[in-house]
Design a protein around this motif. Structure first.
Motif, PDB file in Angstrom:
ATOM      1  N   UNK A   1       0.832  -1.203   0.000  1.00 23.28           N
ATOM      2  CA  UNK A   1       0.000   0.000   0.000  1.00 23.28           C
ATOM      3  C   UNK A   1       0.866   1.253   0.000  1.00 23.28           C
ATOM      4  N   UNK A   2       1.951   1.237   0.800  1.00 23.24           N
ATOM      5  CA  UNK A   2       2.839   2.398   0.838  1.00 23.24           C
ATOM      6  C   UNK A   2       3.487   2.666  -0.508  1.00 23.24           C
ATOM      7  N   UNK A   3       3.959   1.600  -1.173  1.00 23.63           N
ATOM      8  CA  UNK A   3       4.573   1.766  -2.494  1.00 23.63           C
ATOM      9  C   UNK A   3       3.566   2.267  -3.516  1.00 23.63           C
ATOM     10  N   UNK A   4       2.339   1.745  -3.439  1.00 26.14           N
ATOM     11  CA  UNK A   4       1.293   2.200  -4.352  1.00 26.14           C
ATOM     12  C   UNK A   4       0.967   3.676  -4.132  1.00 26.14           C
ATOM     13  N   UNK A   5       0.882   4.077  -2.853  1.00 26.26           N
ATOM     14  CA  UNK A   5       0.589   5.477  -2.538  1.00 26.26           C
ATOM     15  C   UNK A   5       1.682   6.392  -3.061  1.00 26.26           C
ATOM     16  N   UNK A   6       2.949   5.978  -2.882  1.00 27.01           N
ATOM     17  CA  UNK A   6       4.053   6.801  -3.371  1.00 27.01           C
ATOM     18  C   UNK A   6       4.033   6.886  -4.890  1.00 27.01           C
ATOM     19  N   UNK A   7       3.744   5.758  -5.556  1.00 30.25           N
ATOM     20  CA  UNK A   7       3.678   5.765  -7.019  1.00 30.25           C
ATOM     21  C   UNK A   7       2.576   6.691  -7.506  1.00 30.25           C
ATOM     22  N   UNK A   8       1.421   6.637  -6.863  1.00 27.38           N
ATOM     23  CA  UNK A   8       0.328   7.522  -7.246  1.00 27.38           C
ATOM     24  C   UNK A   8       0.697   8.979  -7.024  1.00 27.38           C
ATOM     25  N   UNK A   9       1.402   9.261  -5.929  1.00 27.63           N
ATOM     26  CA  UNK A   9       1.834  10.634  -5.671  1.00 27.63           C
ATOM     27  C   UNK A   9       2.800  11.135  -6.731  1.00 27.63           C
ATOM     28  N   UNK A  10       3.753  10.290  -7.146  1.00 26.12           N
ATOM     29  CA  UNK A  10       4.699  10.699  -8.180  1.00 26.12           C
ATOM     30  C   UNK A  10       4.003  10.882  -9.524  1.00 26.12           C
ATOM     31  N   UNK A  11       3.023  10.032  -9.800  1.00 22.85           N
ATOM     32  CA  UNK A  11       2.245  10.203 -11.038  1.00 22.85           C
ATOM     33  C   UNK A  11       1.499  11.527 -11.012  1.00 22.85           C
TER      34      UNK A  11
END
Length: 238
Positions: free
Chosen positions: A175-185
């Motif tokens: 979940x943390x990695x997904x959240x960070x990826x969404x933030x960078x996108x």
């Protein structure tokens, strides 16, 4: 022959952010600018020039890189509105009461047409593919906003999840990695969404995608949530 230095002109640039404007907006901006003096409208994408807001009705629906300019006959005051694909801004030269009033009205028109992630920055951003420091900060805040409530839910459902094939630690990391990826996108999209998208048609005739499919989206969301809740209770009963 005497040499004289020309007085420096004062001016200020007001970014408009990432906006989507329709014909009624373009005409309203042109009419406001025309209050200062003779109007000059240039459609750089098609190499066209005009001097009447009503002329937008004779242009194709897809236009880009529009500049709307007027200069006062009584002073050196000028207003330059640039509606380009990579930047949208109002430049006021030798500002006075009239130009300031016109600028505020233009900002008010455009503020109602701001796109997602398109809030006007304090300065005109440079073109480029890499997010700025503020965009990276936005990504971090976005990731944190998703990660914190997710962490709470994981801890709440921890005992149930830990009995299954997926551990709480792995799920939290995912979940943390997904959240960070969404933030960078989101930060990357902010660097791409920065100028003016122009639709030379009335909004009533060309509503945005979300407005056209809003009811279907709500029904799909409600149906998905209801299905998830129903499935959960059925699994508990079985």
């Amino acid at each position: 022959m005497a040499i004289r230095r020309t007085p420096a002109q004062t001016g200020r640039v007001y970014p408009l952010g990432a906006i989507r404007l329709y014909r009624e907006d373009l005409q309203a901006i042109a009419k406001a600018v025309a209050e200062l003096g003779p109007l000059h409208i240039a459609i750089r994408s098609d190499g066209l020039v005009m001097d009447d807001p009503a002329d937008f009705a004779d242009l194709p629906e897809k236009i880009a890189n529009v500049s709307i300019i007027a200069r006062s006959k009584e002073s050196e005051s000028r207003i330059i509105v640039e509606l380009f694909y990579d930047r949208a801004a109002v430049t006021v030269i030798e500002p006075d009461t009239l130009t300031s009033s016109i600028c505020v009205r233009i900002q008010d028109i455009c503020s109602k047409r701001t796109r997602v992630l398109g809030k006007p920055p304090s300065v005109i951003p440079k073109t480029g593919f890499l997010p700025s420091k503020s965009d990276v900060l936005t990504a971090a805040v976005f990731a944190g906003a998703l990660a914190i409530p997710t962490w709470a839910l994981v801890n709440w459902w921890g005992p149930t999840i830990s009995n299954g094939p997926v551990s709480v630690g792995w799920l939290s990391a995912l979940v943390g990695a997904t959240a960070l990826a969404l933030g960078l996108v989101a930060a990357f999209l902010r660097t791409r969404i920065r100028g003016a998208t122009l639709v030379n048609a009335y909004e009533a005739d060309r509503p945005p995608f979300w407005r056209r499919h809003r009811s279907e989206a709500w029904l799909s969301t409600v149906g998905a949530v209801a299905g998830a809740v129903l499935g959960y209770f059925i699994n508990q009963l079985l």
